[in-house]
Design a protein around this motif. Structure first.
Motif, short mmCIF file in Angstrom:
data_model
loop_
_atom_site.label_atom_id
_atom_site.label_comp_id
_atom_site.label_asym_id
_atom_site.label_seq_id
_atom_site.Cartn_x
_atom_site.Cartn_y
_atom_site.Cartn_z
N ASP A 431 42.42 29.11 44.00
CA ASP A 431 41.38 28.09 43.40
C ASP A 431 40.29 28.72 42.41
O ASP A 431 40.05 27.95 41.33
N LEU A 432 39.73 29.74 42.97
CA LEU A 432 38.45 30.36 41.99
C LEU A 432 39.21 30.70 40.83
O LEU A 432 38.48 30.50 39.69
N ALA A 433 40.23 31.37 40.96
CA ALA A 433 41.01 31.97 39.79
C ALA A 433 41.37 30.97 38.73
O ALA A 433 40.93 31.18 37.47
N LYS A 434 41.90 29.85 39.18
CA LYS A 434 42.08 28.93 38.29
C LYS A 434 40.68 28.20 37.61
O LYS A 434 40.83 27.83 36.31
N ALA A 435 39.83 28.01 38.24
CA ALA A 435 38.48 27.33 37.73
C ALA A 435 38.07 28.32 36.76
O ALA A 435 37.60 27.89 35.87
N ILE A 436 37.61 29.54 37.08
CA ILE A 436 37.08 30.45 36.17
C ILE A 436 38.02 30.78 34.84
O ILE A 436 37.37 31.04 33.90
N SER A 437 39.19 30.87 35.08
CA SER A 437 40.02 31.14 33.84
C SER A 437 39.77 30.20 32.83
O SER A 437 40.02 30.21 31.60
N ASP A 438 39.72 28.72 33.50
CA ASP A 438 39.51 27.78 32.29
C ASP A 438 38.15 27.76 31.75
O ASP A 438 37.99 27.02 30.52
N GLU A 439 37.11 28.33 32.35
CA GLU A 439 35.91 28.25 31.94
C GLU A 439 35.48 29.36 30.83
O GLU A 439 34.16 29.16 30.17
N ILE A 440 35.98 30.48 31.04
CA ILE A 440 35.65 31.80 30.30
C ILE A 440 35.70 31.39 28.71
O ILE A 440 36.67 30.97 28.16
N ARG A 441 34.91 31.89 28.10
CA ARG A 441 34.96 31.97 26.60
C ARG A 441 34.61 33.31 25.95
O ARG A 441 34.21 34.12 26.59
N SER A 442 35.05 33.32 24.77
CA SER A 442 35.11 34.75 24.00
C SER A 442 33.50 35.02 24.01
O SER A 442 32.41 34.29 23.66
N GLY A 443 33.24 36.18 24.14
CA GLY A 443 31.74 37.03 24.21
C GLY A 443 31.44 37.07 25.72
O GLY A 443 30.38 37.75 25.97
N ASP A 444 32.14 36.35 26.79
CA ASP A 444 31.74 36.41 27.96
C ASP A 444 32.12 38.02 28.73
O ASP A 444 32.93 38.41 28.20
N CYS A 445 31.09 38.46 29.51
CA CYS A 445 31.44 39.61 30.59
C CYS A 445 31.80 39.12 31.63
O CYS A 445 30.88 38.32 32.39
N VAL A 446 32.62 39.32 32.36
CA VAL A 446 33.17 38.84 33.78
C VAL A 446 33.17 39.91 34.71
O VAL A 446 34.18 40.86 34.66
N LEU A 447 32.74 40.04 35.98
CA LEU A 447 32.94 40.77 36.95
C LEU A 447 33.90 40.35 38.04
O LEU A 447 33.42 39.05 38.46
N VAL A 448 34.90 40.91 38.39
CA VAL A 448 35.61 40.56 39.51
C VAL A 448 35.63 41.41 40.80
O VAL A 448 35.94 42.61 40.50
N LYS A 449 35.27 41.11 41.90
CA LYS A 449 35.18 42.09 42.87
C LYS A 449 35.03 41.17 44.15
O LYS A 449 34.47 39.92 44.46
N GLY A 450 35.61 41.81 45.40
CA GLY A 450 35.50 41.33 46.71
C GLY A 450 36.14 42.34 47.67
O GLY A 450 36.85 43.37 47.00
N SER A 451 36.01 42.00 49.13
CA SER A 451 36.68 42.79 49.94
C SER A 451 38.39 42.78 49.80
O SER A 451 38.68 41.63 49.24
N ARG A 452 39.07 43.68 50.14
CA ARG A 452 40.40 43.74 49.86
C ARG A 452 40.98 42.43 50.62
O ARG A 452 42.21 41.92 49.90
N GLY A 453 40.70 42.08 51.38
CA GLY A 453 41.17 40.67 52.12
C GLY A 453 41.30 39.60 51.48
O GLY A 453 42.07 38.51 51.55
N PHE A 454 40.48 39.61 50.24
CA PHE A 454 40.42 38.38 49.36
C PHE A 454 41.31 38.61 48.07
O PHE A 454 41.51 37.61 47.16
#
Length: 477
Positions: A431-454
């Protein structure tokens, strides 16, 4: 058929294998029996793939069609994992190369790679691959080493007391290093002091006269180290050059950094090496990738190189060959969006390093973070996640996309410093992945991080899928 209690003739094999998918003809196949699988179920396949010998648990069913044509030795043992470890321990004693062991709460893999880079330009090096740093992976790594390797670099992981002791006694390192003592697995061990005790089991296999390299910037390690009489030599690394000079009076040597300059594309700094309070080596270091935390990783590499008579300038030049591995701060540029995929795992220390590195990369661009939780923190979970939120707000992140049982703590912490911080909480990673992928725009810097279980790599994949879809449809992002 041979019983482990009886002497057997010397045997020679092409290698040692525990997975039939990786079996090389002529290898010894050891049928491990662990919670996830039972290698005895694959004995027939091992024979068909060309195994030249089998190590199996006593009492196992050997009435297999393939056994009727198998002519190699079958060794019966009480415990096949212990057999694997014993074989590796014996083989290690035949290896002329120098064994270097690395453990710590965070930074083990990056330090392993940095040490290899500092040594690799001068000598043949063998090192742990992937996550083969446990009671199975470390023996297999040792068994893959060749007599021609002058340095064998072994990463050692742990989740409970006693595990580092076992690995160290198997490896019998000539040099060992502890990167830090953080919060990883504190939910299991209960305190950082207990984690310190578990990590410092590393010295129990260190050879007499061996070298122990510690991080002097870690208060727990520093306090522990200065009180160790030991039968080993002690060296320190620190990002404080003056501290390196002062601590060298009671150490084999120290390595310190100064004039650190971290930018979006590199890290530059100067290094001094000290013995008995006097400078005895120096170098200028240029690392062609971002991340202030790599300074300490590099200092460990230079310390190891110094003890192996490699001048710091040569080791520093060779370190330019270092490459990030796996999903560890992997940088991806797509359609004007910069993604830092650091989804391999997460702890308070590695989260802070990732946030800081993205801030250095962003150079004023909008920063967004997709964060899963940090697991195994026990009673420290809520305050650690609140502090994560505060760090993100302090560094200027514009939005946080969160999942996990402590997502609300991250949001609360961020709003302590930035009341209008955009924080969105999701029930699961997709659900997070779908939401953030729709909101990202050119010029953005995105960090993706979490424990392995996620499994946060799913977020990176979804973002890239959406960006590619927009590109192919000429959708304006």
């Amino acid at each position: 058929m041979t019983d482990e209690k009886k002497p057997a003739a010397d045997l020679s094999f092409a290698g040692v294998c525990t997975d039939t998918r990786e079996l090389v003809p002529g290898s010894l196949f050891i049928a491990l029996r662990v919670p996830r699988f039972d290698g005895h179920d694959f004995l027939g396949k091992a024979i068909l793939e060309g195994a030249a010998g089998l190590v199996v648990a006593r009492g196992s069913n050997l009435e297999l069609p393939e056994m009727t044509v198998f002519t190699g030795p079958v060794v019966l043992v009480e415990d096949t994992l212990q057999a694997l470890q014993a074989i590796a321990a014996g083989y290690r004693l035949t290896l002329p190369g120098r064994v270097v062991a690395i453990t710590g709460s965070v930074g083990k893999t990056s330090t392993r790679q940095m040490v290899a880079a500092c040594l690799g330009g001068t000598m043949p090096v063998h090192l742990t691959s992937g996550n083969l740093n446990n009671e199975i992976g470390l023996p297999l790594t040792l068994l893959q080493a060749e007599p021609s390797h002058r340095a064998i670099i072994l990463e050692m992981g742990m989740r409970a007391p006693g595990e580092i002791r076992l690995l160290s006694q198997l490896a019998r390192p000539d040099a060992a290093m502890i990167t830090n003592v953080g919060f990883s697995h504190i939910g299991r061990l209960g305190s950082r002091e207990a984690i310190l005790s578990a990590k410092t089991e590393l010295i129990e296999g260190l050879r007499p006269g061996g070298l122990l390299i510690l991080n002097a910037d870690d208060p727990l390690l520093r306090n522990w180290g200065v009180h160790q009489p030991g039968s080993f030599r002690l060296a320190w690394v620190t990002a404080d050059l003056d501290l390196a000079r002062s601590m060298s009076t009671d150490a084999a040597f120290t390595v310190g950094a100064t004039d650190v300059c971290a930018t979006a594309g590199c890290v530059d700094f100067s290094v001094g090496i000290f013995q008995a309070g006097q400078a005895c080596g120096q170098a200028c270091v240029h690392l062609p990738f971002p991340g202030h935390h790599h300074v300490l990783n590099m200092l460990f590499g230079l310390a190891c190189a110094w003890d192996m008579d490699i001048p710091p300038a040569i080791a520093a030049a060779d370190a330019a060959a270092y490459e990030q591995t796996g999903n560890r701060q992997r940088l991806i540029e797509a359609n004007g969006v910069l993604i830092m995929d650091d989804s391999y795992n997460a702890s308070p220390e590695s989260m802070q390093a990732a946030l800081q590195t993205l801030a250095e990369l962003a150079e004023g661009r909008r920063m967004i973070a997709a964060l899963g939780g940090m697991l195994e923190l026990g009673e420290f979970s809520a305050p650690a996640h609140r502090e994560l939120g505060r760090q993100a707000a302090h560094l200027g992140f514009s939005a946080l996309y969160l999942t996990g049982s402590h997502a609300s703590d991250v949001a609360a912490g961020s709003r302590e410093l930035k009341p209008d911080m955009t924080c969105m909480v999701f029930p699961d990673t997709m659900d997070l992945a779908k939401a953030i992928s729709d909101e990202i725009r050119s010029g953005d810097c995105v960090l993706v991080k979490g424990s392995r279980g996620f499994t946060m790599e799913q977020v990176t994949a979804k973002i890239l899928e959406n960006l590619e879809k927009r590109r192919t449809t000429n959708h304006d992002i």
